[in-house]
Design a protein around this motif. Sequence first.
Motif, PDB file in Angstrom:
ATOM      1  N   ILE A 125       0.826  -1.198   0.000  1.00  0.00           N
ATOM      2  CA  ILE A 125       0.000   0.000   0.000  1.00  0.00           C
ATOM      3  C   ILE A 125       0.870   1.262   0.000  1.00  0.00           C
ATOM      4  O   ILE A 125       1.921   1.303   0.647  1.00  0.00           O
ATOM      5  CB  ILE A 125      -0.961  -0.008   1.218  1.00  0.00           C
ATOM      6  N   ARG A 126       0.454   2.276  -0.757  1.00  0.00           N
ATOM      7  CA  ARG A 126       1.112   3.579  -0.753  1.00  0.00           C
ATOM      8  C   ARG A 126       0.046   4.650  -0.544  1.00  0.00           C
ATOM      9  O   ARG A 126      -1.067   4.534  -1.075  1.00  0.00           O
ATOM     10  CB  ARG A 126       1.858   3.839  -2.080  1.00  0.00           C
ATOM     11  N   TYR A 127       0.396   5.675   0.217  1.00  0.00           N
ATOM     12  CA  TYR A 127      -0.584   6.704   0.561  1.00  0.00           C
ATOM     13  C   TYR A 127      -0.259   8.031  -0.115  1.00  0.00           C
ATOM     14  O   TYR A 127       0.904   8.341  -0.404  1.00  0.00           O
ATOM     15  CB  TYR A 127      -0.621   6.911   2.071  1.00  0.00           C
ATOM     16  N   ASN A 128      -1.303   8.800  -0.331  1.00  0.00           N
ATOM     17  CA  ASN A 128      -1.132  10.187  -0.760  1.00  0.00           C
ATOM     18  C   ASN A 128      -0.739  11.037   0.455  1.00  0.00           C
ATOM     19  O   ASN A 128      -0.829  10.579   1.612  1.00  0.00           O
ATOM     20  CB  ASN A 128      -2.441  10.718  -1.363  1.00  0.00           C
ATOM     21  N   GLY A 131      -3.207  11.297   3.246  1.00  0.00           N
ATOM     22  CA  GLY A 131      -3.537  10.070   3.971  1.00  0.00           C
ATOM     23  C   GLY A 131      -4.429   9.107   3.219  1.00  0.00           C
ATOM     24  O   GLY A 131      -4.659   7.984   3.675  1.00  0.00           O
ATOM     25  N   SER A 132      -4.951   9.505   2.062  1.00  0.00           N
ATOM     26  CA  SER A 132      -5.779   8.589   1.262  1.00  0.00           C
ATOM     27  C   SER A 132      -4.884   7.583   0.543  1.00  0.00           C
ATOM     28  O   SER A 132      -3.681   7.806   0.361  1.00  0.00           O
ATOM     29  CB  SER A 132      -6.613   9.376   0.255  1.00  0.00           C
ATOM     30  N   ILE A 133      -5.479   6.473   0.128  1.00  0.00           N
ATOM     31  CA  ILE A 133      -4.711   5.422  -0.542  1.00  0.00           C
ATOM     32  C   ILE A 133      -4.439   5.829  -1.986  1.00  0.00           C
ATOM     33  O   ILE A 133      -5.363   6.139  -2.743  1.00  0.00           O
ATOM     34  CB  ILE A 133      -5.465   4.079  -0.495  1.00  0.00           C
ATOM     35  N   TRP A 136      -2.526   0.394  -4.431  1.00  0.00           N
ATOM     36  CA  TRP A 136      -2.624  -0.824  -3.627  1.00  0.00           C
ATOM     37  C   TRP A 136      -2.997  -1.964  -4.556  1.00  0.00           C
ATOM     38  O   TRP A 136      -2.999  -1.817  -5.776  1.00  0.00           O
ATOM     39  CB  TRP A 136      -3.678  -0.626  -2.532  1.00  0.00           C
ATOM     40  N   TRP A 210      -8.450   3.965  -5.774  1.00  0.00           N
ATOM     41  CA  TRP A 210      -6.982   3.939  -5.768  1.00  0.00           C
ATOM     42  C   TRP A 210      -6.495   3.224  -7.024  1.00  0.00           C
ATOM     43  O   TRP A 210      -7.242   2.477  -7.668  1.00  0.00           O
ATOM     44  CB  TRP A 210      -6.424   3.294  -4.503  1.00  0.00           C
TER      45      TRP A 210
END
Length: 273
Positions: A125-128, A131-133, A136, A210
């Motif tokens: 998983i990587r986030y913006n 904090g949003s995804i 993934w 995402w």
Amino acid sequence: MTVLWKGIQVTLALFLITGLLFASGVFGVLLYAKLTGQTWFRDPTVAYAEQEAAAAKAAATAAPPEAKPVERPKSVLLEAPHIRQLPELPSGCEVTSLAMLLQFYGVDKSKMDLVPEMKKDPTPIRYNKNGSIAYWGNPNTGFVGEVTGAAKGFAIYHTALFELLKAYVPTAQDLTKEPFSKLEDQLIQGVPSVVWTTINYKVPDNWIVWDTPIGPIETTFMEHAVLLVGFDEQYVYVNDPLAGKSNKKIDKEAFIATWDAMGRQAISYTKAK
């Protein structure tokens, strides 16, 4: 004496003439019948036999009586195993529902037996920055995240879970996109289905998007899967792995709306003939 003899002769002549006239009349009638095809004076035995043959021919060529339509059952409720996903699998509603279906079929597999066999998408998983995804895995490829809750977990969709069902059930069917009446037909035939819905059985309003290795996906963390075990005119009945309740009664219209919102996903199998 002469007068008497002449009287007898006249009488015989009259009889002879009358007989000839009668015979010629009968002959004329028969000749007319022959020429016109009339069946007067026929042998009654022959006439009766021909009538019987005509009746038999008519019966053979007549259309068969229409079969009465079989009335479709208005309600069905199957007794299927109920398994709870908690505490071991907080994100494992789909594989737990599959375990219920397999056990109903006759395969002795627990939810924990199936977890290592379930396809997974290991994409991290990587986030913006907010904090949003951002990036993934894709649930159509395999389970996204960690099913045990050791890390953030999400779900697996019908395409990937179907492969595991098919490994144990040769007659497995992916019923995704079929009308809901098809799932009811499955129940009428004595077969439950794993179906995708939402945790609270309401159409979600918190959709998220995402990117994944095969393209972006729009979904919701309210996603859920249950085993559909019954229906009637107003309700459906499910074995809910999260609620810990079998034959849970849900308003049919509301349930179908959530099932439709989640892509009308469903997997099941056909009974072997």
